[in-house]
Design a protein around this motif. Structure first.
Motif, PDB file in Angstrom:
ATOM      1  N   SER A 133     -26.684  11.893 -24.262  1.00 14.91           N
ATOM      2  CA  SER A 133     -27.530  12.180 -25.417  1.00 14.91           C
ATOM      3  C   SER A 133     -28.944  12.466 -24.948  1.00 14.91           C
ATOM      4  CB  SER A 133     -27.536  10.998 -26.377  1.00 14.91           C
ATOM      5  OG  SER A 133     -28.243   9.913 -25.808  1.00 14.91           O
ATOM      6  N   GLY A 137     -24.146  10.712 -27.698  1.00 16.41           N
ATOM      7  CA  GLY A 137     -24.229  12.151 -27.882  1.00 16.41           C
ATOM      8  C   GLY A 137     -23.125  12.595 -28.809  1.00 16.41           C
ATOM      9  N   PRO A 138     -23.374  13.645 -29.583  1.00 17.63           N
ATOM     10  CA  PRO A 138     -22.373  14.081 -30.553  1.00 17.63           C
ATOM     11  C   PRO A 138     -21.085  14.581 -29.919  1.00 17.63           C
ATOM     12  CG  PRO A 138     -24.264  15.569 -30.534  1.00 17.63           C
ATOM     13  CD  PRO A 138     -24.585  14.438 -29.634  1.00 17.63           C
ATOM     14  N   ASP A 139     -21.179  15.135 -28.708  1.00 19.46           N
ATOM     15  CA  ASP A 139     -19.980  15.683 -28.057  1.00 19.46           C
ATOM     16  C   ASP A 139     -19.362  14.703 -27.067  1.00 19.46           C
ATOM     17  OD1 ASP A 139     -22.032  15.751 -26.266  1.00 19.46           O
ATOM     18  OD2 ASP A 139     -21.752  17.835 -25.662  1.00 19.46           O
ATOM     19  N   SER A 165     -29.248   4.135 -41.771  1.00 20.79           N
ATOM     20  CA  SER A 165     -28.613   4.351 -40.470  1.00 20.79           C
ATOM     21  C   SER A 165     -27.116   4.053 -40.492  1.00 20.79           C
ATOM     22  CB  SER A 165     -29.292   3.499 -39.403  1.00 20.79           C
ATOM     23  OG  SER A 165     -29.007   2.128 -39.590  1.00 20.79           O
ATOM     24  N   ASP A 225     -21.465   6.202 -36.857  1.00 23.65           N
ATOM     25  CA  ASP A 225     -21.508   7.497 -36.182  1.00 23.65           C
ATOM     26  C   ASP A 225     -22.919   7.888 -35.766  1.00 23.65           C
ATOM     27  OD1 ASP A 225     -18.794   7.781 -36.346  1.00 23.65           O
ATOM     28  OD2 ASP A 225     -18.844   9.035 -38.159  1.00 23.65           O
ATOM     29  N   HIS A 226     -23.923   7.527 -36.561  1.00 25.25           N
ATOM     30  CA  HIS A 226     -25.298   7.893 -36.208  1.00 25.25           C
ATOM     31  C   HIS A 226     -25.723   7.198 -34.911  1.00 25.25           C
ATOM     32  CE1 HIS A 226     -25.844   9.971 -39.967  1.00 25.25           C
ATOM     33  NE2 HIS A 226     -25.424   8.907 -40.634  1.00 25.25           N
ATOM     34  N   GLU A 232     -23.011   7.365 -44.363  1.00 21.54           N
ATOM     35  CA  GLU A 232     -22.609   8.723 -44.026  1.00 21.54           C
ATOM     36  C   GLU A 232     -23.647   9.689 -44.582  1.00 21.54           C
ATOM     37  OE1 GLU A 232     -18.676   9.461 -45.426  1.00 21.54           O
ATOM     38  OE2 GLU A 232     -17.776   8.060 -44.003  1.00 21.54           O
ATOM     39  N   ASN A 233     -23.720  10.883 -44.034  1.00 27.87           N
ATOM     40  CA  ASN A 233     -24.734  11.861 -44.450  1.00 27.87           C
ATOM     41  C   ASN A 233     -24.670  12.149 -45.945  1.00 27.87           C
ATOM     42  OD1 ASN A 233     -25.936  12.146 -41.974  1.00 27.87           O
ATOM     43  ND2 ASN A 233     -24.676  13.894 -41.368  1.00 27.87           N
ATOM     44  N   LYS A 271     -23.688   6.233 -32.535  1.00 22.43           N
ATOM     45  CA  LYS A 271     -22.928   6.873 -31.459  1.00 22.43           C
ATOM     46  C   LYS A 271     -23.596   8.181 -31.050  1.00 22.43           C
ATOM     47  CE  LYS A 271     -19.414   9.374 -32.026  1.00 22.43           C
ATOM     48  NZ  LYS A 271     -18.302  10.242 -32.136  1.00 22.43           N
ATOM     49  N   ASP A 272     -24.064   8.954 -32.027  1.00 25.41           N
ATOM     50  CA  ASP A 272     -24.725  10.220 -31.716  1.00 25.41           C
ATOM     51  C   ASP A 272     -26.014  10.013 -30.926  1.00 25.41           C
ATOM     52  OD1 ASP A 272     -22.709  11.477 -33.077  1.00 25.41           O
ATOM     53  OD2 ASP A 272     -23.899  11.851 -34.899  1.00 25.41           O
ATOM     54  N   VAL A 273     -26.746   8.966 -31.238  1.00 29.28           N
ATOM     55  CA  VAL A 273     -28.016   8.716 -30.547  1.00 29.28           C
ATOM     56  C   VAL A 273     -27.780   8.242 -29.119  1.00 29.28           C
ATOM     57  CG1 VAL A 273     -30.031   7.188 -30.492  1.00 29.28           C
ATOM     58  CG2 VAL A 273     -29.365   8.281 -32.621  1.00 29.28           C
TER      59      VAL A 273
END
Length: 126
Positions: free
Chosen positions: A91, A85-87, A55, A77-78, A58-59, A80-82
């Motif tokens: 989310s 939301g990515p934008d 988690s 970043d993961h 980076e990818n 934050k995306d959860v």
């Protein structure tokens, strides 16, 4: 006849004050048991540590072959995306959580208004 506190509280026969007998196998067996339990604990915790490590990678580090356990770039970043939301908007997790809170609150309010009770035996019926 006077009764001591220990006699009054006691629920069974008097206990033997001698130290318990030592187990068979002695110290070597306990060291073996501790070593075996430590190995089992590490084996059982490995998937949890793998998930936490994945988690914060980076990818490109997640999909690297061979996998790197140390020396990768740490990122949040993961997370934050959860949660955000990515934008930067809502989310999917926040929408799902809001839906769950609304359904739970509405069902609790409806059950309270209707006076629903737990099923159980009724009084006066035979």
């Amino acid at each position: 006849m006077a009764v001591s506190v220990d006699e009054a509280v006691s629920t069974g026969p008097a206990r033997d004050r001698r130290p318990p007998a030592r187990r068979r196998g002695g110290r070597g067996r306990s060291v073996l048991e501790v070593a075996l339990l430590t190995v089992l604990a590490v084996v059982m915790l490995f998937p949890v540590l793998w998930m936490i490590e994945t988690s914060i990678k980076e990818n490109r580090d997640v999909y690297a072959v061979p996998a790197e356990f140390f020396g990768f770039t740490v990122t949040m970043d993961h997370f934050k995306d959860v949660f955000v939301g990515p934008d930067g908007g809502r989310s999917d997790l926040s929408v799902a959580f809001l839906n769950s809170v609304l359904v739970a609150g509405a069902s609790t309010a409806l059950a309270t208004l209707l006076g629903c009770r737990r099923p159980g035996p009724t009084h006066g019926s035979r």
